[in-house]
Design a protein around this motif. Structure first.
Motif, PDB file in Angstrom:
ATOM      1  N   LYS A 129       1.966 -82.360 -74.100  1.00 29.03           N
ATOM      2  CA  LYS A 129       1.070 -81.034 -74.711  1.00 29.03           C
ATOM      3  C   LYS A 129       0.775 -80.204 -73.605  1.00 29.03           C
ATOM      4  CE  LYS A 129      -0.974 -82.916 -78.985  1.00 29.03           C
ATOM      5  NZ  LYS A 129      -2.278 -83.158 -79.594  1.00 29.03           N
ATOM      6  N   GLN A 130       1.376 -79.215 -73.393  1.00 31.96           N
ATOM      7  CA  GLN A 130       1.509 -78.390 -72.224  1.00 31.96           C
ATOM      8  C   GLN A 130       1.463 -76.818 -72.353  1.00 31.96           C
ATOM      9  OE1 GLN A 130       3.508 -79.637 -68.765  1.00 31.96           O
ATOM     10  NE2 GLN A 130       2.027 -79.172 -67.408  1.00 31.96           N
ATOM     11  N   ILE A 131       2.038 -76.539 -73.574  1.00 33.33           N
ATOM     12  CA  ILE A 131       2.256 -74.932 -73.860  1.00 33.33           C
ATOM     13  C   ILE A 131       0.991 -74.391 -74.807  1.00 33.33           C
ATOM     14  CG2 ILE A 131       3.873 -73.516 -74.964  1.00 33.33           C
ATOM     15  CD1 ILE A 131       5.954 -75.533 -74.533  1.00 33.33           C
ATOM     16  N   ALA A 132       0.452 -73.609 -74.219  1.00 32.60           N
ATOM     17  CA  ALA A 132      -0.674 -72.788 -74.635  1.00 32.60           C
ATOM     18  C   ALA A 132      -0.334 -71.884 -75.778  1.00 32.60           C
ATOM     19  CB  ALA A 132      -1.749 -72.024 -73.699  1.00 32.60           C
ATOM     20  N   THR A 133      -0.658 -72.121 -76.945  1.00 33.16           N
ATOM     21  CA  THR A 133      -0.248 -71.323 -78.009  1.00 33.16           C
ATOM     22  C   THR A 133      -1.287 -70.012 -78.449  1.00 33.16           C
ATOM     23  OG1 THR A 133      -0.781 -72.979 -79.970  1.00 33.16           O
ATOM     24  CG2 THR A 133       1.638 -72.733 -78.912  1.00 33.16           C
ATOM     25  N   ASN A 134      -2.322 -70.249 -78.225  1.00 33.57           N
ATOM     26  CA  ASN A 134      -3.275 -69.365 -78.386  1.00 33.57           C
ATOM     27  C   ASN A 134      -4.217 -68.922 -77.384  1.00 33.57           C
ATOM     28  OD1 ASN A 134      -4.618 -71.682 -77.669  1.00 33.57           O
ATOM     29  ND2 ASN A 134      -5.718 -71.970 -79.512  1.00 33.57           N
ATOM     30  N   SER A 135      -3.191 -68.316 -76.277  1.00 31.02           N
ATOM     31  CA  SER A 135      -3.893 -67.851 -75.132  1.00 31.02           C
ATOM     32  C   SER A 135      -4.523 -66.411 -75.318  1.00 31.02           C
ATOM     33  CB  SER A 135      -2.747 -67.793 -74.015  1.00 31.02           C
ATOM     34  OG  SER A 135      -3.051 -67.372 -72.619  1.00 31.02           O
ATOM     35  N   THR A 136      -5.350 -66.119 -74.479  1.00 30.94           N
ATOM     36  CA  THR A 136      -5.932 -64.722 -74.680  1.00 30.94           C
ATOM     37  C   THR A 136      -5.610 -63.818 -73.602  1.00 30.94           C
ATOM     38  OG1 THR A 136      -8.050 -63.630 -74.625  1.00 30.94           O
ATOM     39  CG2 THR A 136      -8.039 -65.618 -74.036  1.00 30.94           C
ATOM     40  N   PRO A 137      -5.420 -62.508 -73.575  1.00 29.76           N
ATOM     41  CA  PRO A 137      -5.037 -61.651 -72.476  1.00 29.76           C
ATOM     42  C   PRO A 137      -6.421 -61.841 -71.387  1.00 29.76           C
ATOM     43  CG  PRO A 137      -5.596 -60.289 -74.474  1.00 29.76           C
ATOM     44  CD  PRO A 137      -5.466 -61.610 -74.682  1.00 29.76           C
ATOM     45  N   TYR A 138      -7.512 -62.276 -71.796  1.00 32.48           N
ATOM     46  CA  TYR A 138      -8.751 -62.092 -70.912  1.00 32.48           C
ATOM     47  C   TYR A 138      -8.915 -63.572 -70.358  1.00 32.48           C
ATOM     48  CZ  TYR A 138      -9.366 -57.826 -73.835  1.00 32.48           C
ATOM     49  OH  TYR A 138      -9.081 -56.921 -74.402  1.00 32.48           O
TER      50      TYR A 138
ATOM     51  N   ASP B  97      -7.816 -65.093 -67.723  1.00 30.76           N
ATOM     52  CA  ASP B  97      -7.966 -64.997 -66.321  1.00 30.76           C
ATOM     53  C   ASP B  97      -9.260 -64.376 -65.933  1.00 30.76           C
ATOM     54  OD1 ASP B  97      -5.505 -66.482 -65.876  1.00 30.76           O
ATOM     55  OD2 ASP B  97      -4.463 -64.800 -65.159  1.00 30.76           O
ATOM     56  N   GLN B  98      -9.578 -63.303 -66.557  1.00 26.36           N
ATOM     57  CA  GLN B  98     -10.735 -62.768 -66.223  1.00 26.36           C
ATOM     58  C   GLN B  98     -12.019 -63.592 -66.494  1.00 26.36           C
ATOM     59  OE1 GLN B  98     -11.198 -58.866 -68.375  1.00 26.36           O
ATOM     60  NE2 GLN B  98     -13.343 -58.624 -67.543  1.00 26.36           N
ATOM     61  N   GLN B  99     -11.683 -64.364 -67.519  1.00 28.17           N
ATOM     62  CA  GLN B  99     -13.179 -65.501 -67.750  1.00 28.17           C
ATOM     63  C   GLN B  99     -13.088 -66.358 -66.917  1.00 28.17           C
ATOM     64  OE1 GLN B  99     -15.481 -65.185 -69.489  1.00 28.17           O
ATOM     65  NE2 GLN B  99     -16.602 -67.038 -69.931  1.00 28.17           N
ATOM     66  N   PHE B 100     -11.980 -66.958 -66.297  1.00 26.54           N
ATOM     67  CA  PHE B 100     -11.956 -68.009 -65.441  1.00 26.54           C
ATOM     68  C   PHE B 100     -12.592 -67.298 -63.854  1.00 26.54           C
ATOM     69  CE2 PHE B 100      -8.769 -70.271 -67.736  1.00 26.54           C
ATOM     70  CZ  PHE B 100      -9.515 -71.672 -67.731  1.00 26.54           C
ATOM     71  N   GLN B 101     -12.376 -66.213 -63.592  1.00 27.74           N
ATOM     72  CA  GLN B 101     -12.957 -65.425 -62.411  1.00 27.74           C
ATOM     73  C   GLN B 101     -14.136 -65.521 -62.493  1.00 27.74           C
ATOM     74  OE1 GLN B 101     -10.520 -61.917 -62.058  1.00 27.74           O
ATOM     75  NE2 GLN B 101      -8.489 -63.121 -61.539  1.00 27.74           N
ATOM     76  N   HIS B 102     -14.643 -64.852 -63.891  1.00 28.44           N
ATOM     77  CA  HIS B 102     -16.173 -64.701 -64.103  1.00 28.44           C
ATOM     78  C   HIS B 102     -16.948 -66.242 -63.968  1.00 28.44           C
ATOM     79  CE1 HIS B 102     -19.921 -63.007 -65.895  1.00 28.44           C
ATOM     80  NE2 HIS B 102     -19.754 -63.776 -66.515  1.00 28.44           N
ATOM     81  N   ILE B 103     -16.266 -67.134 -64.471  1.00 25.68           N
ATOM     82  CA  ILE B 103     -16.982 -68.488 -64.488  1.00 25.68           C
ATOM     83  C   ILE B 103     -17.037 -68.980 -62.920  1.00 25.68           C
ATOM     84  CG2 ILE B 103     -16.688 -71.056 -64.995  1.00 25.68           C
ATOM     85  CD1 ILE B 103     -15.651 -70.291 -67.719  1.00 25.68           C
ATOM     86  N   CYS B 104     -15.980 -68.660 -62.262  1.00 27.71           N
ATOM     87  CA  CYS B 104     -16.012 -69.047 -60.648  1.00 27.71           C
ATOM     88  C   CYS B 104     -17.075 -68.411 -60.034  1.00 27.71           C
ATOM     89  CB  CYS B 104     -14.792 -68.682 -60.162  1.00 27.71           C
ATOM     90  SG  CYS B 104     -14.397 -69.370 -58.560  1.00 27.71           S
ATOM     91  N   LEU B 105     -17.372 -66.967 -60.392  1.00 28.89           N
ATOM     92  CA  LEU B 105     -18.396 -66.388 -59.523  1.00 28.89           C
ATOM     93  C   LEU B 105     -19.791 -66.848 -60.090  1.00 28.89           C
ATOM     94  CD1 LEU B 105     -16.917 -62.695 -60.156  1.00 28.89           C
ATOM     95  CD2 LEU B 105     -17.138 -63.931 -58.089  1.00 28.89           C
ATOM     96  N   LEU B 106     -19.994 -67.236 -61.518  1.00 27.64           N
ATOM     97  CA  LEU B 106     -21.278 -67.742 -61.665  1.00 27.64           C
ATOM     98  C   LEU B 106     -21.590 -69.104 -60.996  1.00 27.64           C
ATOM     99  CD1 LEU B 106     -21.188 -66.928 -65.723  1.00 27.64           C
ATOM    100  CD2 LEU B 106     -22.720 -65.960 -64.154  1.00 27.64           C
ATOM    101  N   ARG B 107     -20.691 -69.948 -61.085  1.00 30.67           N
ATOM    102  CA  ARG B 107     -20.784 -71.155 -60.559  1.00 30.67           C
ATOM    103  C   ARG B 107     -21.316 -71.071 -58.918  1.00 30.67           C
ATOM    104  NH1 ARG B 107     -16.764 -76.007 -62.003  1.00 30.67           N
ATOM    105  NH2 ARG B 107     -17.847 -76.754 -60.130  1.00 30.67           N
ATOM    106  N   THR B 108     -20.400 -70.106 -58.330  1.00 27.59           N
ATOM    107  CA  THR B 108     -20.622 -69.815 -56.841  1.00 27.59           C
ATOM    108  C   THR B 108     -22.180 -69.387 -56.430  1.00 27.59           C
ATOM    109  OG1 THR B 108     -18.247 -69.487 -56.512  1.00 27.59           O
ATOM    110  CG2 THR B 108     -19.911 -68.677 -54.702  1.00 27.59           C
ATOM    111  N   ARG B 109     -22.467 -68.456 -57.431  1.00 23.91           N
ATOM    112  CA  ARG B 109     -23.820 -67.865 -57.314  1.00 23.91           C
ATOM    113  C   ARG B 109     -24.665 -68.950 -57.400  1.00 23.91           C
ATOM    114  NH1 ARG B 109     -24.494 -63.654 -61.965  1.00 23.91           N
ATOM    115  NH2 ARG B 109     -22.786 -62.647 -60.873  1.00 23.91           N
ATOM    116  N   PHE B 110     -24.719 -69.555 -58.544  1.00 22.95           N
ATOM    117  CA  PHE B 110     -25.915 -70.636 -58.892  1.00 22.95           C
ATOM    118  C   PHE B 110     -25.858 -71.660 -57.951  1.00 22.95           C
ATOM    119  CE2 PHE B 110     -26.335 -68.598 -62.855  1.00 22.95           C
ATOM    120  CZ  PHE B 110     -27.438 -69.215 -63.458  1.00 22.95           C
TER     121      PHE B 110
END
Length: 308
Positions: free
Chosen positions: A59-68, A70-83
């Motif tokens: 299982k490696q193919i994402a069928t329900n991917s969203t165009p957002y 990468d943006q959400q991953f970047q946002h989570i990364c920023l939140l983690r770094t800030r905290f």
């Protein structure tokens, strides 16, 4: 033989391993039809020499991917770094699959002189109960906490598990703090669409302990990147592999004895409360929510403050 397999062969470009959808018996039969007498065992040996290997679906193919995504991953990364920079707590949460308590087969293998005999069918009626694990993983301290419920995986159970973690462990580890970051999947008991999840967090965590909770949800289909999956749950699964969970005490013991070479320590608590399903929050509770959506992907990112 390579000519026979030309159109039935796939391979890994990194390892060089190849695989075929034909069985060794079918390959041997084809060879015998062109006057090359060979057995299926010989075919298997030759295939290994040619870098073929037995393979399973991956299982490696994402069928329900969203165009957002990468943006959400970047946002989570920023939140983690800030905290992290501010010395504030952040946790990764999720629920593990429902386990039947009893003499049932558990996936995996272990070294033993003889196999453990278990029931030949997994009938829920033969179980003494169910074990529902809701986990809280504290990445900065490499600590895991699992609350094992006996009824249903609901938003109330999820919020109560987070409250239990903070009361018994988090507050002692972090002290008095103004904020907490929670990283969660976008579905299940901590669904980003669930009003019950939000109202229960408000009541059981924010109001109870007097701090603000920031929630960031991983996009749909991206739960494998939630730290709890590969830092805590995978290690628990390895620890109880091939071991029947014959009682709640057995299940709790396997969770508590889970450890890694990097220093993971896990605690576990049994929650005997009943959590009924299908409950809807009172409209008054929703209107009293101290909820603020983020400017970045507000569906997945929001903050809940204590009611004054």
């Amino acid at each position: 033989m390579e000519i026979l397999l030309e159109h039935d062969t796939a391979g890994d470009p990194i390892t060089g391993l190849k695989w075929t959808r034909k069985t060794t018996e079918k390959i041997a039969q084809v060879l015998q039809e062109i006057d090359i007498p060979v057995s299926a065992n010989t075919v298997a040996r030759l295939l290994y020499q040619m870098d073929f290997s037995l393979r399973v679906n991956r299982k490696q193919i994402a069928t329900n991917s969203t165009p957002y995504r990468d943006q959400q991953f970047q946002h989570i990364c920023l939140l983690r770094t800030r905290f992290e920079r501010q010395g504030l707590p952040f946790i990764s949460v999720d629920s593990k699959k429902r386990e039947l308590i009893g003499n049932f087969k558990n996936t995996g293998a272990k070294w033993d002189r003889s196999p453990v005999l278990v029931n030949d069918h997994d009938f829920p009626s033969d179980a003494s109960g169910v074990g529902i694990s809701y986990g809280i993983y504290d990445p900065p301290h490499n600590r895991g906490t699992v609350c094992v419920g006996i009824s249903h995986d609901t938003a109330a159970f999820a919020a109560h598990s987070i409250a239990t973690w903070w009361k018994r462990e988090g507050s002692h580890r972090w002290g008095r703090v103004p904020k907490l970051l929670v990283l969660a999947d976008s579905g299940g008991s901590n669904s980003c669409r669930s009003w019950v999840w939000k109202t229960e967090l408000q009541a059981q965590v924010c109001n109870a302990f007097g701090f603000t909770v920031t929630i960031a949800h991983y996009p749909t289909g991206a739960s494998k990147w939630n730290p709890i999956e590969h830092r805590l749950f995978s290690e628990i699964s390895k620890n109880w592999a091939a071991e029947p969970l014959t009682s709640y005490e057995t299940m709790l013991n396997f969770i508590r004895t889970t450890s890694t070479q990097t220093g993971l320590v896990v605690t576990a608590y049994l929650d005997r409360k009943e959590y009924p399903t299908g409950l809807k929050p009172d409209p008054g509770l929703i209107s009293s929510l101290s909820l603020k959506h983020s400017a970045t992907l507000p569906k997945w990112n929001y903050t809940i403050a204590p009611n004054l």
